[in-house]
Design a protein around this motif. Structure first.
Motif, PDB file in Angstrom:
ATOM      1  N   CYS A  11      -6.440  -1.762  -0.269  1.00  0.00           N
ATOM      2  CA  CYS A  11      -5.633  -2.161   0.888  1.00  0.00           C
ATOM      3  C   CYS A  11      -6.552  -2.667   1.996  1.00  0.00           C
ATOM      4  CB  CYS A  11      -4.812  -0.964   1.380  1.00  0.00           C
ATOM      5  SG  CYS A  11      -3.969  -1.258   2.951  1.00  0.00           S
ATOM      6  N   CYS A  18       0.846  -1.201   0.000  1.00  0.00           N
ATOM      7  CA  CYS A  18       0.000   0.000   0.000  1.00  0.00           C
ATOM      8  C   CYS A  18       0.880   1.248   0.000  1.00  0.00           C
ATOM      9  CB  CYS A  18      -0.910   0.006   1.224  1.00  0.00           C
ATOM     10  SG  CYS A  18      -1.893   1.515   1.346  1.00  0.00           S
ATOM     11  N   CYS A  30      -0.573   3.502   3.542  1.00  0.00           N
ATOM     12  CA  CYS A  30      -0.243   3.091   4.918  1.00  0.00           C
ATOM     13  C   CYS A  30       0.998   2.185   4.971  1.00  0.00           C
ATOM     14  CB  CYS A  30      -1.435   2.403   5.579  1.00  0.00           C
ATOM     15  SG  CYS A  30      -1.743   0.739   4.968  1.00  0.00           S
ATOM     16  N   SER A  58      -7.108   2.044   0.964  1.00  0.00           N
ATOM     17  CA  SER A  58      -6.547   2.793  -0.165  1.00  0.00           C
ATOM     18  C   SER A  58      -6.538   1.949  -1.430  1.00  0.00           C
ATOM     19  CB  SER A  58      -5.131   3.243   0.173  1.00  0.00           C
ATOM     20  OG  SER A  58      -4.443   3.612  -1.011  1.00  0.00           O
ATOM     21  N   CYS A  82      -6.148   0.099   5.172  1.00  0.00           N
ATOM     22  CA  CYS A  82      -6.653   1.469   5.154  1.00  0.00           C
ATOM     23  C   CYS A  82      -7.651   1.719   4.029  1.00  0.00           C
ATOM     24  CB  CYS A  82      -5.494   2.463   5.049  1.00  0.00           C
ATOM     25  SG  CYS A  82      -4.729   2.487   3.418  1.00  0.00           S
TER      26      CYS A  82
HETATM   27 ZN   LIG Z   1      -3.082   0.934   3.210  1.00  0.00          ZN
END
Ligand SMILES: [Zn+2]
Ligand SMILES: [Zn+2]
Length: 954
Positions: free
Chosen positions: A445, A429, A432, A450, A448
């Protein structure tokens, strides 16, 4: 007419045809068992060690496949439900190198092509050129199930790889870490310890002065000298270590040194690991480029400075040397040090240098971030499985080797910086910086959410996927009713036949993975799978090496590599297989000698000619209305007590041979098995039986048809059974002749699907066997004696001569030395314990003796026989009636020599029998044999004296 065999045996004319037939007819396919297929024998499963998809068949493969194929054909014919699974390995490094080279020859690089296009290119390569070795195996007749052929990058097997990775990650057994790996700058990937070969090379040990710095930051004018074999690594030094008890340097502790060429200050540290005797006793610490230094730096909380890039060039951390190749940098660094007066000395030094097994480039120990398996829990289970006896090693010594390695196992670095292979299912990621490992490609991810995630570029070590094969080929982890049925029937596999060089790469890893993952699949009755049933195989047979005729290891540099395909073209597959088998026993390397292959081609030819003789007689018999009933074939022939001696005898020999061969194969004694069949077929069958049976095959109109028919039936029966016995060793020849025996209407599609000859276990049969054996043995000895004597005294081969026998000086030979086969009781033999019994045998089998020894007349005498045309043996004296001018002195010399020989033998036998400690230790049968031998020698000595005394005095 299938029986119209060409005059000469020509393997090329028959082998291609049958090889193609076996594949086309799917003869060795072992389908997934269905409920109603129960009872079709015990499953017997082996996996073919998958050759690299880039591979070509070499002698080692041919040996391994021959041993496996003999076992599989034998097991199949013995009633087992045999499954032999073939496949190829995607061979990460090897295949990538090969395709890369191709691309370079086209003037491009893999990097220009990009990852996706490159991988596509490899798949194309595989389609066109991959699996050459499997085609070679097909041609050589390996009895594998081609319907189940796999490739380690197949979808099914890739699912297993992914599941195993994710599962181990979930179990906390996969981690990512910085570690010193063996880095190949050519292949640009980490390689495992096992893929590095070490070679001694003469190099140097450079002593470099590191200036000691005062507290005020100025050089003190003093130096501490360190020694190194790789001066370029000094660019990444973070300290110098000394032993805490080294009086020479202790006063320097706490001071700093100025790293030459780089200028930065580094500490002097104390560590007991430092060897005071090596070099100067002061050690430069380069954590990013040496595993020991790495450990040392961890202990002392020192940083690591990696000064090299993936290609072995100095990176931006290398100051003035940035961009230089490691060896160019080395030269420049040494020159610069010398110029600055910092080079204290250069010593010659022999280094043990690691090389990449694939490309031979010198490996660079180098710090890098890799994926690892915490191996201890898996290793513990795998050790336990062997310790509890769930896996047996042959030869046994490899069990010890296995434990030694498993005791010292390190975490397994499973990542490779390649493009060809199973890409690691982990996503990084960008937000994070955490990692998502998943069974299904994630869109975001897991930590998080993402969307800025990218997949790990590394692929898995090839052995990760091949280590899973025993579970993955039967469908793990996707357990459907079909894969479940396969798993139930064929897992654990029965045996693994492989070379010792991959004992750790592959064998140990299969054991670890099998024990770890197979527990997923419950046993057929639903109960949980124990460790005993989780092992990937019950037995491991480690085969030996094939060396050249001078026992040298075959190598390209020595130029002594034999190409099995070329040898097969000249001598036929069967002869090459037989050569390998006849020399193979556990733990013994083979010195491959082409002269032996020539010999076994002659053996095949002998059998071919025997078949032609047989078919000629079948045709002649048909001419007078005699036909052998095909239903009499396909089983173990028997012979009634009323049958002629040679019929009872050849049946006896066949029984004993079958017993010995079955027993030998059970013990992986391929050599004993092959040699036993050879002796039977060439010696007993061709040299003796075929010659004798000619006496019984009378096709004249006045002949006793029943006698001819009986003789012909036994002849065909024994030949057909002998073909089955030989079939696992010479599958092509036997297939061809077997079809011919049945005149094109065989009871099965292949001889490989018939039953292997098994000894008949029946006391009546045993009796007949023993009886015929001992009688025939007496006749064989007489014939051999007559032949030898004829040769000694120079009688023309064609001349038929009368002989006289004197049986007065008779010694009982005792139990006949029947082949020691299992299941044969050597009781109640109708042996001849007096001379009258022996006389009866000779008299009633005169026709055999006449034919085989070219004797016109056989008479018996009780007056001692004398003269040079006489020979003595233990139970008979023999004389050829032949006009001879006696060379008295020559005869006296011969007899004197003989007497001396017997006397010597007697002395040695008496010495042994008089030795109490020998008698105490020796087994009873050995002592008995020795006593018998002593008595026999005494008799022969006596006979020689009588002959000597009877000679005319000068
Ligand atoms: Zn992440
Ligand atoms: Zn390499």
């Amino acid at each position: 007419m299938p029986r119209d065999l060409p005059k000469a045996y020509d393997p090329a004319a028959i082998e291609d045809h049958w090889a193609e037939y076996w594949v086309r007819e799917k003869l060795f396919a072992q389908p997934t068992p269905t409920a109603d297929a129960d009872g079709n024998g015990e499953p017997y499963t082996i996996l073919l060690p998958p050759p690299n998809v880039t591979g070509n068949l070499h002698m080692g493969h041919m040996f391994e496949h021959t041993e496996s194929d003999i076992l599989m054909r034998w097991r199949r014919m013995s009633g087992d439900r045999v499954l032999w699974v073939p496949g190829t390995d995607h061979a990460g490094i090897a295949t990538q190198m090969l395709v890369e080279r191709q691309i370079v020859s086209e003037g491009a690089t893999r990097q220009q092509l990009g990852r996706e296009a490159f991988v596509e290119r490899v798949w194309k390569w595989r389609e066109h050129y991959g699996g050459v070795i499997l085609d070679q195996m097909k041609r050589l007749g390996a009895s594998v199930d081609w319907q189940r052929e796999y490739f380690t990058m197949d979808e099914k097997l890739s699912v297993a790889v992914r599941e195993a990775f994710v599962r181990l990650h979930e179990q906390g057994l996969i981690y990512r870490g910085a570690y010193i790996v063996n880095w190949c700058p050519r292949c640009q990937t980490a390689i495992s310890d096992l893929e590095v070969f070490h070679e001694e090379q003469s190099g140097h040990l450079w002593e470099i002065r590191y200036p000691v710095v005062n507290k005020d930051g100025k050089d003190s004018g003093k130096f501490l000298s360190v020694a190194t074999t790789r001066p370029e690594t000094m660019l990444g030094d973070v300290a110098v270590a000394i032993h805490p008890e080294d009086e020479r340097y202790l006063h320097l502790h706490g001071k700093k040194l100025r790293l030459p060429l780089m200028g930065r200050e580094i500490p002097i540290i104390l560590d007991e690991w430092v060897s005071r005797d090596f070099g100067t006793g002061a050690v430069k610490v380069t954590p990013a480029h040496d595993p020991n230094d790495f450990a040392l730096a961890e202990r002392h909380h020192l940083p690591s400075i990696n000064v090299m890039d993936d290609t072995g060039h100095i990176n931006a951390e290398g100051g003035a040397y940035t961009g230089l190749d490691r060896y160019v940098a080395r030269k420049k660094i040494v020159a610069d040090l010398e110029e600055q007066g910092l080079l204290a000395g250069i010593k010659d030094h022999v280094n043990n240098i690691g090389h990449c097994d694939r490309c031979k480039t010198v490996v660079e120990p180098r710090l890098s971030t890799q994926w690892f398996i915490k191996i201890q829990p898996l290793a513990d289970k795998a050790k336990e499985a062997v310790r509890q006896g769930h896996i047996k090693f042959t030869p046994e010594m490899y069990e010890k080797t296995y434990f030694e390695w498993m005791e010292n196992i390190h975490d397994w670095c499973i990542s490779r910086q390649l493009w060809w292979g199973h890409r690691i299912p982990a996503w990084h990621c960008a937000d994070c910086h955490k990692i998502t490992v998943a069974r299904v490609d994630p869109a975001a991810c897991a930590h998080c959410g993402s969307k800025k995630i990218t997949q790990e570029t590394d692929v898995l070590d090839t052995w990760f996927s091949s280590g899973l094969l025993p579970v993955s080929v039967f469908g793990w982890p996707n357990i459907t009713p079909e894969t479940r049925a396969d798993f139930d029937a064929f897992y654990p596999t029965s045996l693994l036949v492989t070379g010792f060089d991959i004992l750790f790469f592959w064998v140990a890893r299969m054991i670890m993975f099998g024990c770890w993952f197979a527990g997923d699949v419950p046993l057929p009755d639903g109960s949980p799978r124990s460790l005993a049933d989780s092992v990937p195989f019950r037995e491991v047979y480690i085969h030996a090496l094939v060396r050249d005729a001078n026992r040298e290891k075959m190598s390209k540099t020595k130029g002594n590599v034999l190409d099995p395909i070329e040898i097969v073209k000249t001598y036929g597959t069967d002869a090459v297989r037989f050569t390998l088998a006849s020399m193979a026993s556990p733990g013994t390397d083979i010195a491959f000698n082409i002269a032996r292959t020539e010999g076994y081609r002659a053996f095949a030819n002998k059998i071919w000619n025997a078949a032609r003789f047989l078919f000629m007689n079948i045709d002649r018999a048909a001419g007078i209305g005699i036909v052998v009933d095909p239903s009499a074939l396909g089983k173990m022939p028997e012979a009634e007590q009323s049958a002629p001696l040679e019929a009872r005898w050849i049946v006896a020999e066949l029984n004993a041979t079958a017993a010995k061969v079955n027993q030998s194969l059970e013990n992986y004694r391929y050599d004993d098995a092959a040699n036993t069949i050879y002796q039977f077929f060439w010696g007993s069958f061709c040299d003796w039986y075929l010659e004798i049976v000619k006496l019984r095959l009378d096709f004249s109109r006045t002949a006793d048809k029943s006698q001819t028919k009986a003789a012909l039936t036994t002849l065909v029966q024994v030949f057909e059974a002998a073909l089955r016995l030989l079939s696992p060793f010479m599958p092509f020849l036997t297939e061809e002749l077997w079809h011919a025996v049945y005149d094109g209407n065989p009871p099965a599609k292949s001889i490989a699907l018939t039953r292997y000859p098994q000894t008949i276990q029946d006391s009546k049969v045993d009796y007949r066997i023993g009886d015929a054996h001992s009688k025939m043995e007496a006749i064989q000895r007489l014939v051999a004696e007559v032949r030898a004597l004829r040769k000694d005294i120079g009688i023309d081969e064609k001349l038929v001569v009368p002989i006289v026998l004197d049986l007065t000086h008779f010694a009982n030979l005792g139990e006949p030395s029947l082949l020691n086969g299992e299941g044969l009781t050597q009781q109640n033999f109708d042996t001849f314990d007096d001379s009258a019994g022996l006389r009866k045998i000779f008299e009633s089998n005169q026709d055999i003796i006449r034919r085989l020894a070219r004797v016109s007349d056989l008479t018996f005498s009780s007056t001692p026989l004398i003269g040079p045309n006489k020979r003595s043996s233990i139970d008979f004296d023999l004389m050829i009636v032949y006009e001879l001018t006696i060379d008295v002195s020559a005869e006296r010399e011969r007899l004197t020599k003989e007497i001396a020989k017997y006397e010597k033998g007697l002395i040695s036998a008496e010495r042994q029998l008089g030795n109490d400690s020998f008698l105490a230790k020796a087994p009873a049968n050995v002592v008995e044999g020795l006593k018998k031998q002593e008595a026999n020698t005494r008799l022969l000595l006596e006979k020689a004296h009588i002959s000597l005394d009877a000679l005319p005095k000068d």
